[in-house]
Design an enzyme around this catalytic site. Structure first.
Site, short mmCIF file in Angstrom:
data_model
loop_
_atom_site.label_atom_id
_atom_site.label_comp_id
_atom_site.label_asym_id
_atom_site.label_seq_id
_atom_site.Cartn_x
_atom_site.Cartn_y
_atom_site.Cartn_z
N TRP A 61 -0.06 -2.89 5.20
CA TRP A 61 1.37 -3.21 5.25
C TRP A 61 2.20 -1.98 5.56
O TRP A 61 3.20 -2.08 6.27
CB TRP A 61 1.81 -3.88 3.93
CG TRP A 61 1.14 -5.20 3.75
CD1 TRP A 61 0.21 -5.53 2.81
CD2 TRP A 61 1.31 -6.38 4.57
NE1 TRP A 61 -0.20 -6.83 2.99
CE2 TRP A 61 0.45 -7.37 4.06
CE3 TRP A 61 2.09 -6.69 5.68
CZ2 TRP A 61 0.36 -8.66 4.62
CZ3 TRP A 61 2.00 -7.96 6.23
CH2 TRP A 61 1.15 -8.93 5.71
N ASP A 114 8.59 -0.81 -0.12
CA ASP A 114 8.19 -2.21 -0.02
C ASP A 114 7.49 -2.54 -1.33
O ASP A 114 6.39 -2.05 -1.59
CB ASP A 114 7.26 -2.37 1.19
CG ASP A 114 6.63 -3.77 1.26
OD1 ASP A 114 6.95 -4.63 0.42
OD2 ASP A 114 5.82 -3.98 2.19
N LYS A 129 5.18 -13.61 -4.34
CA LYS A 129 4.12 -13.18 -5.26
C LYS A 129 4.65 -13.25 -6.70
O LYS A 129 4.28 -14.14 -7.44
CB LYS A 129 3.61 -11.79 -4.90
CG LYS A 129 2.87 -11.80 -3.53
CD LYS A 129 3.21 -10.61 -2.76
CE LYS A 129 2.76 -10.50 -1.32
NZ LYS A 129 1.74 -11.29 -0.76
C1 LIG Z 1 2.99 -5.31 0.43
C2 LIG Z 1 3.36 -6.37 1.41
N1 LIG Z 1 4.32 -6.11 2.31
C3 LIG Z 1 4.70 -7.03 3.22
C4 LIG Z 1 4.11 -8.27 3.28
C5 LIG Z 1 4.56 -9.26 4.31
O1 LIG Z 1 5.44 -10.12 3.71
P1 LIG Z 1 6.09 -11.35 4.45
O2 LIG Z 1 5.00 -12.32 4.74
O3 LIG Z 1 7.10 -11.84 3.45
O4 LIG Z 1 6.74 -10.86 5.70
C6 LIG Z 1 3.11 -8.59 2.35
C7 LIG Z 1 2.48 -9.93 2.37
O5 LIG Z 1 1.47 -10.19 1.76
C8 LIG Z 1 2.72 -7.61 1.40
O6 LIG Z 1 1.76 -7.86 0.50
#
Ligand SMILES: Cc1ncc(COP(=O)(O)O)c(C=O)c1O
Length: 358
Positions: A102, A172, A196
């Site tokens: 991520w 994030d 989550k």
């Molecule tokens: C740490 C992290 N950042 C970003 C995301 C992406 O999130 P989204 O699907 O809401 O764009 C996730 C999804 O699992 C994640 O675990």
């Protein structure tokens, strides 16, 4: 129906009592004779939900008054782009600390929009750990320093955050927000997709320090400016009303559980059950993360062979364990033990791991 132990990585388990309350008032919210989904987002009834959710988040996370709470759409992934769109000006550097897939995705968006640097990375060791704080490289002209507080795929988590004073620290926190106490003042901005620990998918939380809303943003499309949403109290356009309603219920549930401290203690207890099953297995289960970087939210491990992984997962499925497969990019096994995953589910998994090994 067979009892199910939901270890999904996201969307993931929601508190049962929240689902039952939502069910009970699905067709008649607060005596309106309508579902909350059918209310105008500008009605008094919805406004109360919206305001309560903001107030509860501020209370639970002890967010100072110098920060704004925004409810946006587009998931955490849109934040990967909104951050550099807003803050990455010519002559500045977006400094990314890489701890998993991520953070790599966040960097990719930064690169599309300006100059970037990698201030630290643990990629060379398969993202098994979090960088040491004194190993991070900063640049005088950093626009911001970006990190991912919990690495959902690799199962690592920052235990201590760097103190960054020359630029805003942006995190994030999609997969560990509301799971532990956080010193909000360390951050210029925090963002998290809801699916989550916060509620169902559809709403993305942004906590942003007010001075960062002063940034010059004339070049940014209106909907992608934080200021637009701040000035309109997240009602510039139609917000995801049902997701915000569910968020509000989940926040109330966290408060009823005793707040963040109680939730954090329970999360430690839950994760320990599974890490102990790994550590006491004489190497049969091998945790991916180094011990001092272990996540309390996503527990990643492998059995001695790919065949054994498959057999373990197949048998687990028969027993009602859901979502134990590792992310498709890394394989293996992963148990996500978010706030709403009950202690009993972790006890059951720990028992299953021990009996499977035997
Ligand atoms: C740490 C992290 N950042 C970003 C995301 C992406 O999130 P989204 O699907 O809401 O764009 C996730 C999804 O699992 C994640 O675990």
């Amino acid at each position: 129906m067979q009892e199910v132990f939901n270890f999904n990585a996201g969307p993931s388990a929601l508190p049962k009592s929240v689902l039952e309350k939502a069910q009970a008032e699905l067709t008649n919210f607060n005596g309106t004779g309508m579902s909350v989904m059918e209310l105008s987002h500008r009605s008094k009834d919805f406004e109360a939900v919206h305001e309560e959710a903001i107030a509860l988040l501020k209370e639970l996370l002890a967010i100072p008054d110098s920060y704004k709470v925004l409810f946006l759409q587009g998931g955490a992934s849109l934040q990967f782009a909104m951050v550099p769109l807003q803050f990455l000006k010519p002559g500045k550097i977006g400094n990314y600390l890489l701890t998993g897939s991520w953070s790599e995705k966040a960097l990719k968006e930064g690169k599309l929009l300006g100059d970037t640097a990698v201030g630290a990375s643990t990629k060379e060791t398969q993202y098994r750990s979090i960088p040491a704080l004194d190993a991070i490289t900063y640049n005088e002209n950093d626009a911001y320093v970006h990190l991912t507080s919990n690495n959902t795929i690799f199962g690592t988590q920052w235990k201590e955050f760097p103190t960054v004073t020359h630029a805003p620290l942006i995190a994030d926190m999609s997969s560990d927000i509301l799971s532990r106490k956080i010193e909000i003042e360390k951050f210029g901005m925090i963002y998290a997709g809801a699916q989550k620990n916060l509620g169902p998918a559809g709403v993305t939380i942004v906590i942003i320090r007010e001075d960062l809303l002063e940034e010059e943003v004339d070049h940014v499309p209106t909907l992608l400016r934080y200021r637009t949403h701040s000035e309109a109290n997240s009602l510039y356009h139609t917000p995801p009303t049902f997701s915000i309603y569910m968020l509000n219920q989940v926040l109330q549930w966290v408060k009823d559980q005793g707040g963040i401290e109680a939730i954090e203690r329970r999360n430690e207890e839950k994760a320990k059950l599974i890490y102990d099953a790994i550590d006491e297995s004489d190497g049969f289960y091998r945790g991916h993360a180094e011990k001092d970087s272990r996540s309390l939210m996503n527990i990643t491990f492998n059995l001695p062979s790919e065949e054994e992984n498959k057999r373990f997962l197949a048998k687990a499925k028969e027993l009602g364990f859901v979502g134990l497969n590792g992310h498709r990019s890394v394989g293996g096994c992963r148990a996500s033990t978010y706030n709403a995953v009950p202690l009993e589910a972790c006890v059951a998994l720990s028992d299953y791991m021990k009996s499977y090994r035997r």
